[in-house]
Design a protein around this motif. Structure first.
Motif, PDB file in Angstrom:
ATOM      1  N   ILE A   1       0.844  -1.197  -0.095  1.00  0.00           N
ATOM      2  CA  ILE A   1       0.070  -0.082   0.234  1.00  0.00           C
ATOM      3  C   ILE A   1       0.716   1.119   0.002  1.00  0.00           C
ATOM      4  CG2 ILE A   1      -0.187   0.255   2.465  1.00  0.00           C
ATOM      5  CD1 ILE A   1      -3.059   0.694  -0.007  1.00  0.00           C
ATOM      6  N   ALA A   2       2.004   1.248   0.673  1.00  0.00           N
ATOM      7  CA  ALA A   2       2.822   2.388   0.796  1.00  0.00           C
ATOM      8  C   ALA A   2       3.303   2.773  -0.695  1.00  0.00           C
ATOM      9  CB  ALA A   2       3.832   2.020   1.835  1.00  0.00           C
ATOM     10  N   ALA A   3       3.928   1.572  -1.495  1.00  0.00           N
ATOM     11  CA  ALA A   3       4.450   1.812  -2.841  1.00  0.00           C
ATOM     12  C   ALA A   3       3.438   2.487  -3.561  1.00  0.00           C
ATOM     13  CB  ALA A   3       5.039   0.699  -3.358  1.00  0.00           C
ATOM     14  N   PHE A   4       2.203   1.854  -3.400  1.00  0.00           N
ATOM     15  CA  PHE A   4       1.139   2.319  -4.421  1.00  0.00           C
ATOM     16  C   PHE A   4       0.777   3.629  -4.157  1.00  0.00           C
ATOM     17  CE2 PHE A   4      -3.758   2.850  -4.625  1.00  0.00           C
ATOM     18  CZ  PHE A   4      -3.756   2.809  -5.793  1.00  0.00           C
ATOM     19  N   PHE A   5       0.530   4.055  -2.930  1.00  0.00           N
ATOM     20  CA  PHE A   5       0.143   5.617  -2.710  1.00  0.00           C
ATOM     21  C   PHE A   5       1.328   6.635  -3.152  1.00  0.00           C
ATOM     22  CE2 PHE A   5      -3.287   3.799   0.230  1.00  0.00           C
ATOM     23  CZ  PHE A   5      -4.272   4.874  -0.611  1.00  0.00           C
ATOM     24  N   SER A   6       2.407   5.918  -3.075  1.00  0.00           N
ATOM     25  CA  SER A   6       3.722   6.649  -3.644  1.00  0.00           C
ATOM     26  C   SER A   6       3.768   6.920  -4.981  1.00  0.00           C
ATOM     27  CB  SER A   6       5.009   5.977  -3.014  1.00  0.00           C
ATOM     28  OG  SER A   6       5.329   5.907  -1.767  1.00  0.00           O
ATOM     29  N   ILE A   7       3.374   5.941  -5.748  1.00  0.00           N
ATOM     30  CA  ILE A   7       3.332   6.027  -7.079  1.00  0.00           C
ATOM     31  C   ILE A   7       2.160   6.918  -7.489  1.00  0.00           C
ATOM     32  CG2 ILE A   7       2.622   4.666  -9.219  1.00  0.00           C
ATOM     33  CD1 ILE A   7       4.265   2.212  -8.115  1.00  0.00           C
TER      34      ILE A   7
END
Length: 444
Positions: free
Chosen positions: A353-359
């Protein structure tokens, strides 16, 4: 017709043939709709679980414990009873504590109401759950000194207190608060403490209004009863734990002790979280109703378009139910494909989820940057210094976005997607029973 193996074969042929028909994108749209619903519901529920379970665990591990015994004996009898409770199979740890309602004044400026809990110096060693939740930004958990105090990070910021500063605790709890000499503060007990640690729990209310002191010192500044906090190996088995503890409390001298569960003293808060989650589940689940109606209309049209084929199947011996199952299998294929794709993508995003929101934030900031470049010559505005953030730390009290997946909820979401397509196909195929082979084939 002998056997029923032909039903799945015909259903797949119908599905593949309709998919190649460029004039009928309904199956593809239905699959995408179910996949979108399953994806959205999986990610939303995972993030909601992350926030809610984080709050719940902070409350249970730091504040309320799984079970607690009020008015616990403070003499040798209480020590013996605590050892018996610690030895029970369901019990993981026992921590005696005392809570003081008070006001803390800083050395430099400010004052703030606080709940100060007296704990034994080895509390972190006894209670692994509390040790995991309390993160010390400065200092450490050090209550060996009777004048030590540990403050929440937001409380320390409000008081402008740091490690090595002296603060004053004004205890306003106890029966003697309204007695005594008014010139001395009406019985309030002023005590100075040295800040030895500043912690964060992940729960704003605790970081703003909680502190810890030595349990022996707490007995000197307050006449509050001693309580025994109990951590269970499995907090969901609190009822079984209470029964075991009540057997230990079978001594008539201990009948005045009351054992309460985390379900009792947090009922309103946990009930509100459960209601919030249920409503979110229902609101996002409305996607499946819209997709189901789409599948229903597509299946009805398919039944009408294939009246001649249905009549031929009925004429060679296929029953109403057999022909109906062909279209139901069509819905099953759509449901499994849509729910499967949506679940795989949902699990992939929820676990990262952290990588998704960063993207997602990078994409939004990229387009904002382009917009700023295009509009700045005309509007004379400069680009903002700070970029867009979905969960900005300046607004939300979080450092990272939590995500928790609960297996049975994942299964329920998958079944929602599958059964929305299955039920829509079942009701839409009801027209099969009204198809008469003689009437259909009469004009062929």
């Amino acid at each position: 017709m002998a056997g029923q193996g032909w039903i799945g074969f015909v259903a797949i042929r119908y599905f593949r043939g309709r998919r190649r028909n460029t004039h009928s994108p309904a199956p593809v749209l239905a699959i995408l709709g179910i996949a979108t619903g399953v994806l959205a519901l999986t990610v939303i529920i995972a993030v909601m679980n992350g926030f809610q379970l984080g709050f719940i665990e902070s409350i249970l591990e730091i504040s309320s414990y799984h079970l607690r015994i009020e008015a616990f004996p403070q003499d040798g009898r209480g020590e013996m009873l605590g050892e018996k409770i610690s030895a029970l199979p369901a019990v993981k740890a026992t921590i005696p504590f005392r809570e003081i309602q008070g006001i803390i004044r800083g050395q430099q400026r400010g004052h703030h109401g606080a709940v100060v809990r007296g704990l034994p110096p080895d509390a972190m060693e006894r209670d692994a759950g509390m040790a995991e939740k309390l993160v010390f930004e400065r200092g450490s958990f050090n209550l060996e000194d009777r004048f030590s105090i540990l403050l929440g990070a937001e409380l320390a910021r409000r008081l402008d207190a740091n490690i090595g500063d002296w603060i004053t605790l004004v205890s306003v709890s106890g029966e003697d608060f309204f007695s005594g000499d008014e010139e001395d503060g009406g019985g309030a007990d002023n005590s100075r403490f040295l800040v030895k640690g500043i912690f964060r729990s992940g729960f704003y209310e605790y970081d703003l209004s909680w502190g810890f002191i030595n349990i022996e010192r707490s007995a000197e500044i307050s006449d509050e009863d001693l309580l025994l906090g109990i951590k269970l190996k499995n907090r969901w088995q609190d009822r079984a734990g209470i029964e075991q503890i009540r057997k230990v409390l079978g001594d008539p001298m201990m009948l005045n002790l009351h054992v309460s569960s985390w379900r009792d003293y947090n009922r309103a808060f946990f009930g509100a979280l459960r209601t919030e989650k249920l409503f979110m589940f229902v609101l996002v689940g409305l996607i499946f109703i819209v997709v189901g109606l789409n599948i229903f209309q597509a299946q009805r049209r398919s039944v009408l378009e294939r009246r001649e084929e249905i009549g031929l199947l009925r004429a060679v011996g296929a029953t109403d139910m057999a022909v109906r199952l062909i279209f139901v299998w069509d819905g099953v294929i759509i449901g499994i494909a849509g729910a499967g794709i949506g679940m795989l993508l949902g699990l992939l995003i929820a676990c990262n989820i952290a990588a998704f929101f960063s993207i997602l934030e990078w994409v939004v900031n990229f387009f904002i940057g382009i917009l700023n470049v295009v509009t700045s010559p005309f509007l004379g505005l400069e680009a903002a210094g700070e970029g867009f953030a979905i969960f900005s730390p300046t607004v939300f009290y979080i450092k990272e976005i939590p995500s928790r997946l609960i297996p049975h909820e994942v299964l329920v979401i998958f079944l929602f997607g599958l059964f929305s397509a299955l039920l829509a196909a079942w009701f839409a195929s009801g027209r099969v029973s009204r198809t008469r082979p003689a009437e259909v084939l009469r004009y062929e």
